[in-house]
Write a protein that holds these residues in place. Structure first.
Motif, PDB file in Angstrom:
ATOM      1  N   TYR A 345     -19.947  29.766  56.901  1.00  0.00           N
ATOM      2  CA  TYR A 345     -20.442  30.559  58.029  1.00  0.00           C
ATOM      3  C   TYR A 345     -19.520  30.397  59.239  1.00  0.00           C
ATOM      4  O   TYR A 345     -19.197  31.369  59.923  1.00  0.00           O
ATOM      5  N   GLU A 346     -19.076  29.179  59.505  1.00  0.00           N
ATOM      6  CA  GLU A 346     -18.199  28.931  60.654  1.00  0.00           C
ATOM      7  C   GLU A 346     -16.879  29.685  60.521  1.00  0.00           C
ATOM      8  O   GLU A 346     -16.377  30.256  61.495  1.00  0.00           O
ATOM      9  N   VAL A 347     -16.299  29.681  59.306  1.00  0.00           N
ATOM     10  CA  VAL A 347     -15.036  30.394  59.101  1.00  0.00           C
ATOM     11  C   VAL A 347     -15.234  31.888  59.339  1.00  0.00           C
ATOM     12  O   VAL A 347     -14.388  32.547  59.958  1.00  0.00           O
ATOM     13  N   ARG A 387      -5.607  34.772  60.990  1.00  0.00           N
ATOM     14  CA  ARG A 387      -6.802  35.623  60.874  1.00  0.00           C
ATOM     15  C   ARG A 387      -6.658  36.701  59.811  1.00  0.00           C
ATOM     16  O   ARG A 387      -7.600  36.982  59.063  1.00  0.00           O
ATOM     17  N   LYS A 388      -5.476  37.294  59.732  1.00  0.00           N
ATOM     18  CA  LYS A 388      -5.277  38.363  58.760  1.00  0.00           C
ATOM     19  C   LYS A 388      -5.434  37.827  57.340  1.00  0.00           C
ATOM     20  O   LYS A 388      -6.129  38.428  56.503  1.00  0.00           O
ATOM     21  N   LYS A 389      -4.802  36.688  57.064  1.00  0.00           N
ATOM     22  CA  LYS A 389      -4.906  36.099  55.730  1.00  0.00           C
ATOM     23  C   LYS A 389      -6.334  35.643  55.440  1.00  0.00           C
ATOM     24  O   LYS A 389      -6.843  35.839  54.323  1.00  0.00           O
ATOM     25  N   MET A 390      -6.999  35.051  56.440  1.00  0.00           N
ATOM     26  CA  MET A 390      -8.365  34.585  56.221  1.00  0.00           C
ATOM     27  C   MET A 390      -9.317  35.744  55.979  1.00  0.00           C
ATOM     28  O   MET A 390     -10.263  35.619  55.201  1.00  0.00           O
ATOM     29  N   ARG A 391      -9.064  36.882  56.620  1.00  0.00           N
ATOM     30  CA  ARG A 391      -9.911  38.058  56.381  1.00  0.00           C
ATOM     31  C   ARG A 391      -9.777  38.501  54.915  1.00  0.00           C
ATOM     32  O   ARG A 391     -10.769  38.837  54.257  1.00  0.00           O
ATOM     33  N   GLU A 392      -8.533  38.487  54.411  1.00  0.00           N
ATOM     34  CA  GLU A 392      -8.317  38.836  53.007  1.00  0.00           C
ATOM     35  C   GLU A 392      -9.037  37.856  52.087  1.00  0.00           C
ATOM     36  O   GLU A 392      -9.649  38.254  51.081  1.00  0.00           O
ATOM     37  N   ILE A 393      -8.957  36.575  52.429  1.00  0.00           N
ATOM     38  CA  ILE A 393      -9.589  35.546  51.602  1.00  0.00           C
ATOM     39  C   ILE A 393     -11.106  35.697  51.630  1.00  0.00           C
ATOM     40  O   ILE A 393     -11.774  35.630  50.590  1.00  0.00           O
TER      41      ILE A 393
END
Length: 660
Positions: A345-347, A387-393
């Motif tokens: 949830y935090e991520v 952020r871009k990579k984490m959104r994909e993940i």
């Protein structure tokens, strides 16, 4: 006059008599006093006249906590709760024994699969039990335990004399008990309204799961607690304390009949938090099928007819969306205690919260939610700022469909289930091993194989499956991926006996490996039966290695499918450097799927871009192999490249002989 020999004999006899007398006078109280590891319990016994009298005059069994257990314990010590006035060896212990405390509340004896014996929530430490006889000739037994036994705790200002209540009396007197400020009024009212008091008054040894008042903040939830739901919170004729509980071992609840079947099981996360889940296997119009997960907020409260665990939400009731579920498992209470999915949830929120908005807007959704422990990998820490990579993940963990285990099994019946994620350009691959409760379900995404550790947590608009790894963050080399992935086992085996795999752990190189999946090798068995058989024989390892080398590009960077499509559009063909020579292919994208054109053959890419720490794998539907590659003669065969090498060697030998 006594001879010196007689005097020596008399002295020895006297010494033996002294030793025998000393041994005969040794008692359990002496053992307690002399053992420095049990001094705190001995001090409690000394201060209690009843405990002293029991040790002096009666048969008894003592459950003695170690000093270390006392140091961990923060509550009041009740020494008589650790004593029962009958002597029981470990083999003789019955399922319940009456303690010597006021009201004689029972102690519950259970055993786990490893053979460990527990008294309530404390384990009896093996090989340390002692049996002795006191001066009155009474048999006494002492068992050393790893926890202090904690009876039901009553508030100091309690108006009623509460000694040994059953579960219903526990509910009725909850305001006078020490329950960490948890209240049970709502659930108690529903039990009374449904006329289910008898379930909680039932004699015997049962497990009761009671939701706290805070879990009924949703105004309509209490109205969903009907008689069947109340039954689903009781495990009859079985006492389960958390330390002795079997991980994810379903027990039949009182709501188990022809038209409604509900099981309850316990499991523990690595952070030590205990959870309980109901699984409605067969539902009805009011009770939907699926898993409901609840954290145990206060565990192991002994009562006259079993044990009570307080839980943070009611079981069986499916009344929240996936978004509500994620929010509810962020923190469990106002004190900020971590929920099971706090880090996930935090991520999401640290990356702007748009992912949560996307989930909210989906009418049907399945979330693969990594556990808190899954986020501790060092590689993930480096990605959290991107952020871009984490959104994909994060998007890789969202499926636009209701996907429960039954549906995964159906998809997996003939092949590994391939499921698109929310952005449709990334696929997840599910695999089911085993049957029934022994089944293990794995999911692969972005090069990561994760195991579903808690499946089918049902919500009104879908499901949540808790997994043990974060998808899309590779943690293993190309070799590690081959070894662990069930779809690539044939390629792994071939590479092992030919020693081709030895190089694939090298983290100084960057590999692009076109790996035929197992079904691809099975197709070659139909096309080239003799050659296929030999490819997997160690005697022909040289030839197997030559064929595998054709599939492995080695460079200073990896080649993704998008890269290969782009290069193909620019140059027509792509030439990739391999171990011995080069690989010439063209890659096209057709209807969202990738196709490799090699030697005028089209080979589908089943799983593109499986990332590893030292390269990337593209799982293909067929090996880079054709009939002219294989020459079969006299029960052996050679690849075309092998024949060329042998001919060259023969020519060199001939030339050398001529020159000599």
């Amino acid at each position: 006059m006594t001879s010196p020999g007689c005097r020596g004999f008399s002295a020895a006899a006297a010494l033996l008599l002294l030793c025998a007398t000393s041994a005969a006078s040794a008692e359990l109280s002496d053992k307690l006093r002399d053992d420095s590891e049990l001094s705190q319990f001995y001090s409690q016994v000394e201060q209690n006249p009843i405990a002293n009298a029991t040790l002096t005059l009666r048969s008894c069994t003592l459950f003695v906590p170690t000093n270390e257990a006392f140091q961990r314990y923060k509550g009041n010590i009740h020494v008589l709760y650790h004593i029962t006035t009958a002597a029981f060896s470990k083999e003789q212990l019955p399922k319940t024994v009456s303690s010597d405390m006021d009201g004689n509340p029972p102690l519950y004896i259970t055993k786990n699969r490893n053979g460990d014996i527990y008294v309530n929530n404390a384990r009896i430490i093996p090989s340390l039990s002692v049996e002795m006889t006191n001066r009155e000739g009474k048999r006494q037994v002492m068992h050393i335990i790893d926890e202090v036994l904690q009876p039901l705790a009553v508030q100091k200002n309690a108006q009623d004399n509460i000694n040994n209540p059953d579960a219903m009396q526990f509910l009725q007197m909850a305001e006078q008990l020490e329950l960490n400020d948890f209240h049970l009024r709502t659930y108690r009212s529903q039990v009374t309204l449904a006329k289910k008091e008898s379930v909680y008054q039932s004699p015997g040894a049962h497990t009761f799961l009671i939701p706290i008042d805070e879990s009924f903040k949703l105004s309509a939830r209490s109205g969903l607690v009907d008689a069947k739901v109340i039954d689903g919170h009781v495990i009859p004729n079985t006492v389960i304390f958390t330390a002795a509980s079997q991980h994810d071992d379903p027990k039949t609840s009182a709501a188990f009949e022809d038209l409604l079947k509900v099981t309850v099981s316990f499991f523990k996360q690595k952070d030590g938090k205990m959870y309980v889940k109901s699984n409605t296997i067969v539902g009805d119009a009011k009770h939907r099928e699926g898993v409901v997960l609840a954290e145990i907020v206060k565990a192991n409260i002994p009562v006259q007819n079993g044990v009570v665990h307080l839980i943070h939400r009611p079981l069986m009731i499916i009344d929240t969306t996936v978004t509500d579920f994620l929010k509810s498992f962020k923190f469990l209470n106002e004190n900020g205690e971590n929920g099971a999915l706090r880090k996930f949830y935090e991520v999401i929120m640290d990356n702007g919260g748009e992912v949560l908005d996307d989930i909210t807007n989906l009418s049907e959704v399945t979330i693969l939610a990594p556990s808190n422990d899954a986020w501790n990998a060092s590689l993930i820490e480096n990605l959290l700022r991107n952020r871009k990579k984490m959104r994909e993940i994060l998007n890789m963990h969202i499926i636009r469909d209701r996907l429960n285990v039954d549906k995964i099994r159906q998809k997996n019946a003939n092949m590994i289930a391939q499921v698109p994620t929310v952005n449709n350009s990334t696929f997840l691959y599910f695999n089911v091993k085993g049957e029934g409760t022994d089944a293990v379900i794995t999911v692969e995404g972005g090069g990561v194989n994760a195991t579903i550790i808690q499946a089918d947590v049902a919500q009104t608009n879908g499901y949540v499956h808790i997994i043990d790894r974060v998808l899309g963050v590779p943690h293993t080399t190309v070799l590690g991926k081959l070894e662990s992935d069930p779809m690539m086992s044939d390629t792994y085996k071939m590479g092992q006996f030919s020693h081709f795999n030895d190089q694939l752990n090298n983290t100084q190189r960057r590999f692009t490996y076109f790996v035929p999946r197992d079904k691809g090798w099975q197709k070659t068995e139909l096309d080239y039966p003799s050659a296929h058989k030999k490819l997997f024989m160690p005697d022909f390892s040289y030839h197997s290695k030559s064929i595998l080398e054709r599939h492995l590009a080695i460079a200073d960077h990896v080649f993704t499918m998008k890269d290969l499509v782009q290069y193909s559009q620019q140059a027509g063909n792509v030439v990739l450097p391999t171990f011995r020579d080069s690989l010439q292919i063209r890659v096209e994208e057709e209807a969202g799927r990738y196709v490799i054109i090699w030697n005028y053959k089209k080979i589908n890419v089943y799983r593109p871009d499986v990332e590893c720490t030292n390269g990337i794998i593209h799982v293909i539907d067929y090996p880079l192999l054709e009939e002219k590659d294989v020459v079969v003669s006299g029960g052996s065969y050679l690849t075309e490249s092998s024949i060329c090498i042998i001919l060259a060697n023969l020519i060199m030998i001939t030339v050398a002989k001529i020159l000599n």
